[in-house]
Design an enzyme around this catalytic site. Structure first.
Site, PDB file in Angstrom:
ATOM      1  N   ASP A 223     -62.522  31.964 -13.326  1.00  0.00           N
ATOM      2  CA  ASP A 223     -63.378  33.018 -12.805  1.00  0.00           C
ATOM      3  C   ASP A 223     -64.852  32.640 -12.939  1.00  0.00           C
ATOM      4  O   ASP A 223     -65.248  31.960 -13.888  1.00  0.00           O
ATOM      5  CB  ASP A 223     -63.112  34.307 -13.594  1.00  0.00           C
ATOM      6  CG  ASP A 223     -63.930  35.460 -13.086  1.00  0.00           C
ATOM      7  OD1 ASP A 223     -63.650  35.936 -11.977  1.00  0.00           O
ATOM      8  OD2 ASP A 223     -64.865  35.881 -13.796  1.00  0.00           O
ATOM      9  N   GLU A 250     -62.722  30.188  -6.835  1.00  0.00           N
ATOM     10  CA  GLU A 250     -63.222  31.204  -5.921  1.00  0.00           C
ATOM     11  C   GLU A 250     -64.740  31.165  -5.921  1.00  0.00           C
ATOM     12  O   GLU A 250     -65.380  31.617  -6.868  1.00  0.00           O
ATOM     13  CB  GLU A 250     -62.728  32.578  -6.325  1.00  0.00           C
ATOM     14  CG  GLU A 250     -63.171  33.667  -5.376  1.00  0.00           C
ATOM     15  CD  GLU A 250     -62.753  35.038  -5.867  1.00  0.00           C
ATOM     16  OE1 GLU A 250     -62.240  35.804  -5.049  1.00  0.00           O
ATOM     17  OE2 GLU A 250     -62.947  35.316  -7.060  1.00  0.00           O
TER      18      GLU A 250
END
Length: 468
Positions: A223, A250
């Site tokens: 993350d 991401e």
């Protein structure tokens, strides 16, 4: 200030992250369909292991395995301690039981990983997990030792020496700020304490990843990778930790290679690590193509125009958890039909590892709850697995329609417009003759008995024919 009390900006960026891919057989790993079991209890995933495998998923991305408090989805992204697994969605015992249950069915677990920051709590404290939690550990040693991944719970994990200065990001185009300052809400929020990758911090993070790998985890989503330097990421993800693992990141961008956020963040991430990434350029390309003014032909070779990542490094998707749960990304939500067509595209094409988002928060009136087992999604996963490993060749492309075949084994047709369309197949050498092709979605069939065949795609629909 807790995250749910802060402004939309902190919610917008809290879970921007990175997952990296470096497996020994990346081409095989990238062909698998990933289920994102977002906010699922580990026991729920375990209990559905047989169903998940039968649908055809090969990997499941699950909630971050760490210690956190609170049951809101974003709480999982505010670590209090990396050395133990304990939160509203499970503990180490339920996590391991889930991993083992899925492994028995041929499905692997990917763990969502938070390495950029710790929790925004205790008035901006930077000692983690804090004296109160250490006392809790001491008062129930048996339980907490059973939840331990690594380390000595008699002592804290991080102190004030292990964090960057307490400054809030004010300019999200400034790479230095984004990677060295804090994610903050509105003033006077102190923000998420941003870890400084000194040698001690890196050692703890490596120990954490290795402990999860030892439990049987086969992939990592890191993350907030956008908020970490690529040097930090490469220091933590050693070759031994990455070996045999699927790691992908991401890094949200508003477009392809021509966009500033691609140039500032996603491009350097791809160039300076050997990790994969969510294909946000392709997501934006799909949205643009599916608009009334867009052209489906733009999806025939999106990588060639800089609007998609190389297939072997891409995790492809029409939706991620950040999009509906963060105000700043909700503009990326497609209507139901366009999302259906986008799923048919990513599950029908050769390139990328497609991911299916299945939500347990109930956001947007339960729109994505149990999506993993909806009839159309199940049929698309079936088609993907049926033609896995086949090449891809264009068949038809215009403003309304895109069609491509997968070797001789399959044919995908997408029609975004309201009226039905017929497409022409030049059949010689491209398809099996006198053999039924069945649409995985509707059950309709056709067969080839001449050098030219016309097939119908209803308006606002997809067809995914496979050689029966």
């Amino acid at each position: 200030m807790k995250c749910n009390e802060s402004s939309s900006r902190i919610k917008r960026v809290l879970c921007v992250g990175a997952l990296a891919l470096a497996g020994s057989l990346p081409g095989l790993a990238s062909a698998d369909v990933i289920l994102h079991a977002f906010n699922w209890h580990y026991n729920d995933v375990k209990n559905k292991a047989n169903e998940i495998a039968n649908i055809g998923y090969k990997a499941v991305l699950v909630a971050p395995p760490l210690k956190s408090s609170g049951c809101a989805w974003w709480s999982r992204y505010q670590p209090q301690d990396l050395r133990v697994i304990d939160h509203c969605l499970g503990n180490k015992q339920s996590f391991k039981a889930m991993v083992d249950a899925l492994k028995a069915k041929g499905v692997v677990v990917y763990a969502d990983i938070v390495l950029n920051h710790m929790a925004n709590e205790r008035n901006g404290a930077t000692d983690f997990p804090g004296n109160s939690t250490l006392n809790t550990y001491a008062n129930n040693r048996s339980y907490w030792n059973n939840q331990k991944l690594f380390g000595n719970l008699d002592y804290g994990l991080f102190s004030s020496w292990d964090f960057h200065e307490a400054k809030c990001i004010s300019d999200y185009n400034n790479v230095w700020q984004v990677q060295n300052w804090r994610l903050c809400g509105a003033y006077p929020d102190k923000g998420l304490p941003d870890l400084n990758p000194n040698s001690y911090v890196v050692d703890q993070q490596r120990a954490y990843l290795q402990a999860l790998k030892n439990l049987g985890v086969k992939g990592f989503r890191v993350d907030a990778a956008k908020h970490m330097t690529n040097w930090h990421i490469n220091q933590v993800f050693t070759s031994s930790i990455k070996n045999g693992m699927h790691v992908f990141g991401e890094v949200i961008t508003g477009g392809g290679t021509g966009s500033s956020d691609y140039k500032n963040f996603l491009g350097p991430y791809l160039n300076e690590t050997d990790h994969d990434a969510y294909d946000f350029p392709l997501l934006n390309a799909m949205r643009n193509a599916l608009k009334p003014s867009g052209w489906m032909s733009s999806l025939e070779n999106p990588q060639g125009s800089g609007d998609a990542l190389p297939g072997h490094r891409a995790v492809t998707m029409p939706i991620t958890h950040d999009i509906p749960t963060n105000d700043g990304f909700r503009y990326l939500i497609m209507n139901h039909t366009d999302e259906h067509l986008a799923y048919a595209y990513v599950l029908g094409r050769k390139d990328g590892a497609p991911m299916v988002f299945s939500d347990k928060t109930g956001t947007d009136n339960n729109r994505w709850v149990d999506d993993y087992k909806q009839g159309d999604i199940k049929s698309m996963v079936f088609f993907h697995n049926r033609v896995r490993g086949q090449g891809q060749a264009g068949v038809w492309a215009d403003q309304c329609v895109l069609a491509f075949r997968r070797g001789k084994e399959g044919l995908v047709g997408l029609n975004k417009c309201g009226e039905e369309r017929w497409i022409k197949l030049n059949t010689d050498g491209n398809y099996y003759w006198y053999r039924n092709y069945r649409d995985a979605l509707s059950g309709e069939t056709f067969s080839i008995d001449s050098s030219v065949k016309w097939v119908r795609i209803p308006g606002r629909s997809a067809r995914m024919w496979y050689a029966n």
